[in-house]
Design an enzyme around this catalytic site. Structure first.
Site, short mmCIF file in Angstrom:
data_model
loop_
_atom_site.label_atom_id
_atom_site.label_comp_id
_atom_site.label_asym_id
_atom_site.label_seq_id
_atom_site.Cartn_x
_atom_site.Cartn_y
_atom_site.Cartn_z
N SER A 102 25.75 89.24 63.59
CA SER A 102 25.41 90.72 64.50
C SER A 102 24.14 90.16 64.64
CB SER A 102 25.20 91.87 63.50
OG SER A 102 26.58 92.18 63.07
N LYS A 177 27.43 95.46 69.43
CA LYS A 177 27.36 95.51 67.78
C LYS A 177 26.23 96.57 67.55
CE LYS A 177 28.35 94.68 63.63
NZ LYS A 177 29.20 95.59 62.85
N LYS A 246 18.26 95.55 59.80
CA LYS A 246 18.43 94.68 61.07
C LYS A 246 19.05 95.12 62.20
CE LYS A 246 21.27 91.75 60.95
NZ LYS A 246 22.52 91.34 61.22
P1 NAD Z 1 25.93 86.91 53.75
O1 NAD Z 1 24.52 87.04 53.61
O2 NAD Z 1 26.90 87.51 52.76
O3 NAD Z 1 26.38 85.45 54.49
C1 NAD Z 1 25.46 84.62 55.15
C2 NAD Z 1 25.68 83.18 55.00
O4 NAD Z 1 24.77 82.22 55.75
C3 NAD Z 1 25.23 82.83 53.30
O5 NAD Z 1 26.63 82.21 52.61
C4 NAD Z 1 24.18 82.15 53.56
O6 NAD Z 1 23.87 81.03 52.58
C5 NAD Z 1 24.38 81.58 54.84
N1 NAD Z 1 23.06 80.89 55.43
C6 NAD Z 1 22.09 81.66 55.57
N2 NAD Z 1 21.00 80.97 56.24
C7 NAD Z 1 21.78 79.79 56.67
C8 NAD Z 1 21.31 78.62 57.41
N3 NAD Z 1 20.24 78.63 58.27
N4 NAD Z 1 22.30 77.68 57.69
C9 NAD Z 1 23.63 77.81 57.09
N5 NAD Z 1 23.76 78.98 56.52
C10 NAD Z 1 23.09 79.73 56.27
O7 NAD Z 1 26.17 88.02 55.07
P2 NAD Z 1 27.45 88.57 55.64
O8 NAD Z 1 27.69 89.91 55.06
O9 NAD Z 1 28.67 87.61 55.71
O10 NAD Z 1 27.10 88.94 57.17
C11 NAD Z 1 26.86 87.96 58.06
C12 NAD Z 1 26.86 88.28 59.34
O11 NAD Z 1 27.88 89.44 59.95
C13 NAD Z 1 25.19 89.36 59.60
O12 NAD Z 1 25.14 89.09 60.92
C14 NAD Z 1 25.80 90.94 59.32
O13 NAD Z 1 24.97 91.71 59.81
C15 NAD Z 1 27.34 90.64 59.96
N6 NAD Z 1 28.19 91.88 59.65
C16 NAD Z 1 28.56 92.07 58.02
C17 NAD Z 1 29.17 92.90 57.74
C18 NAD Z 1 29.47 93.23 56.41
O14 NAD Z 1 30.10 94.16 55.99
N7 NAD Z 1 29.16 92.49 55.31
C19 NAD Z 1 30.10 93.58 58.65
C20 NAD Z 1 30.03 93.23 59.90
C21 NAD Z 1 29.00 92.17 60.22
#
Ligand code: NAD
Length: 297
Positions: A102, A177, A246
Site C-alpha cells: 500500500s 487503496k 501511513k
Molecule cells: P510486514 O511488516 O509484516 O512485512 C513487511 C516485510 O518487508 C517484512 O518481512 C520486512 O522485513 C520486509 N522489508 C522491510 N523493508 C525491506 C527492504 N528494504 N527490503 C526487503 N524487505 C524489506 O507488513 P505487512 O503487514 O505484510 O504489509 C505489507 C504491505 O501490505 C504494507 O504496505 C501494508 O500497508 C499492506 N497491507 C497490509 C495488510 C495487513 O492486514 N497486514 C492488508 C493489506 C495491505
C-alpha cells in the site's frame, strides 16, 4: 493453473508470506528475498521455493518481481538502492515489477518513470482483505498500469486474489487503496468514539455492536473488528498501527497535492498518527481503540 512464471518476491511479512505461498501453489517458480533473511529462508523451507540474500541473483531469476513492503520508501530502496542498486541494474529489459504494497501513488508514478528508462514496466496492485484473505487467496486487488502490462500479469495476480479491479493508469491502484483505507480508518475512529460515549452513558459495548450490526451504522469494523479484536482483548488483526496511519496520511496528502480540501481526512489522519506515536507503529492497529478509550477517561 496459469502459465508458470519465474517470480522474485520481495517482502515475506504478514501479507507477503501467504501471498507468495499461493503463487507457489499456482505453479509459479518463486525466489524469495527479505531484508530479514531468515523470513525468506523460512518461507523457502516451508514451501517449494528458493530464498536468496542477493538482489542480483533475484534479478537473474525473475521475469516478474513482486514487492510487498511497508511503504514506498522500502520499495524504491529495494528496487534501485539496496546492494548498490543491484536489482534495477540486473533486471532484464521487459521485466515487469508489480508493487503490491500500500504505497504512495505520487511516489509510484515517479518510480515508474525511473524504471521505464531502464526498460522495466511497473504495475501497482495493492490488496485488501488482510491476512485471512491473503491466506485463502481471495484478496481484492486494485490494479493500476498500462493495459497491455496489466493483461500480462493478471493470471499471476489471480493466484492471490479473487476480485481483480483494473482501476486506471499507474498509481491509480495505490490511490484507490489509500482511499479505501481512509474510509475504513474513519469508520474505526468513529465507531470507537461511539462506543466510548455509549459505555459512559451506560450502554453495553457488546449490545451496541449487535444493534449497530442490525442497523445502518454497520460496517466491516462493526462486523469483524469490535467484538473479535477489541472487546475480546485479542488485538490480533495482523495489520500494524503504523501501516494504517501511513495509509490515511497518503490519502490526506493526496488530497492536498491535488488541491482538494479534505477536513475529515486531515482529522482522521491526525487521530491515527497520534495513536501510532503514543503506542508504537508495530502494535496491532486495533489497539488504538484501547488508547482512545483510556484518553477519554
Ligand atoms: P510486514 O511488516 O509484516 O512485512 C513487511 C516485510 O518487508 C517484512 O518481512 C520486512 O522485513 C520486509 N522489508 C522491510 N523493508 C525491506 C527492504 N528494504 N527490503 C526487503 N524487505 C524489506 O507488513 P505487512 O503487514 O505484510 O504489509 C505489507 C504491505 O501490505 C504494507 O504496505 C501494508 O500497508 C499492506 N497491507 C497490509 C495488510 C495487513 O492486514 N497486514 C492488508 C493489506 C495491505
Amino acid at each position: 493453473m496459469s502459465e508458470t512464471r519465474r517470480i522474485g518476491f520481495i517482502g515475506l511479512g504478514n501479507m507477503g508470506t501467504p501471498m507468495a505461498a499461493n503463487l507457489v501453489g499456482g505453479g509459479h517458480a518463486v525466489m524469495a528475498y527479505d531484508i530479514a533473511a531468515d523470513r525468506a529462508r523460512q518461507f523457502a523451507q516451508a514451501h517449494s521455493a528458493r530464498a536468496t540474500e542477493s538482489l542480483a541473483e533475484l534479478a537473474a531469476h525473475a521475469e516478474i518481481v513482486i514487492t510487498m513492503l511497508p511503504t514506498s520508501r522500502e520499495v524504491r530502496e529495494a528496487l534501485t538502492e539496496a546492494q548498490g542498486g543491484a536489482l534495477a541494474e540486473n533486471l532484464r529489459r521487459g521485466t515487469i515489477v508489480i508493487d503490491m504494497s500500500s504505497a504512495d501513488p505520487v511516489a509510484t508514478r515517479a518510480l515508474g518513470g525511473d524504471l521505464a528508462r531502464r526498460g522495466i514496466a511497473l504495475v501497482d496492485a495493492p490488496v485488501s482483505g488482510g491476512v485471512p484473505r491473503a491466506k485463502d487467496g481471495t484478496l481484492a486487488i486494485m490494479i493500476g498500469g498500462d493495459a497491455a502490462t496489466v493483461a500480462a500479469v493478471k493470471p499471476v495476480l489471480a493466484a492471490m486474489g479473487k476480485n481483480l479491479f483494473e482501476v486506471g493508469p499507474l498509481g491509480c491502484g495505490h490511490a484507490m487503496k489509500a482511499l479505501n483505507n481512509f474510509l475504513a480508518a474513519t469508520s474505526s475512529a468513529a465507531a470507537s468514539e461511539a462506543i466510548v460515549i455509549g459505555r459512559k452513558f451506560g450502554l453495553d459495548p457488546a449490545v451496541m455492536t449487535d444493534v449497530i450490526n442490525s442497523s445502518t451504522g454497520r460496517s466491516f469494523v462493526s462486523e469483524s473488528l469490535i467484538k473479535q479484536h477489541v472487546l475480546s482483548g485479542v488485538f490480533g488483526t495482523g495489520f500494524a498501527l503504523g501501516l494504517l496511519a501511513k495509509d490515511v496520511k497518503i490519502a490526506a496528502d493526496l488530497a492536498e497535492q491535488i488541491g482538494i480540501d479534505a477536513p475529515v481526512g486531515r482529522l482522521v489522519s491526525q487521530l491515527w498518527s497520534e495513536a501510532r506515536d503514543a503506542l508504537g507503529g508495530e502494535q496491532d492497529h486495533s489497539r488504538a481503540w484501547a488508547h482512545w478509550a483510556a484518553k477519554s477517561e
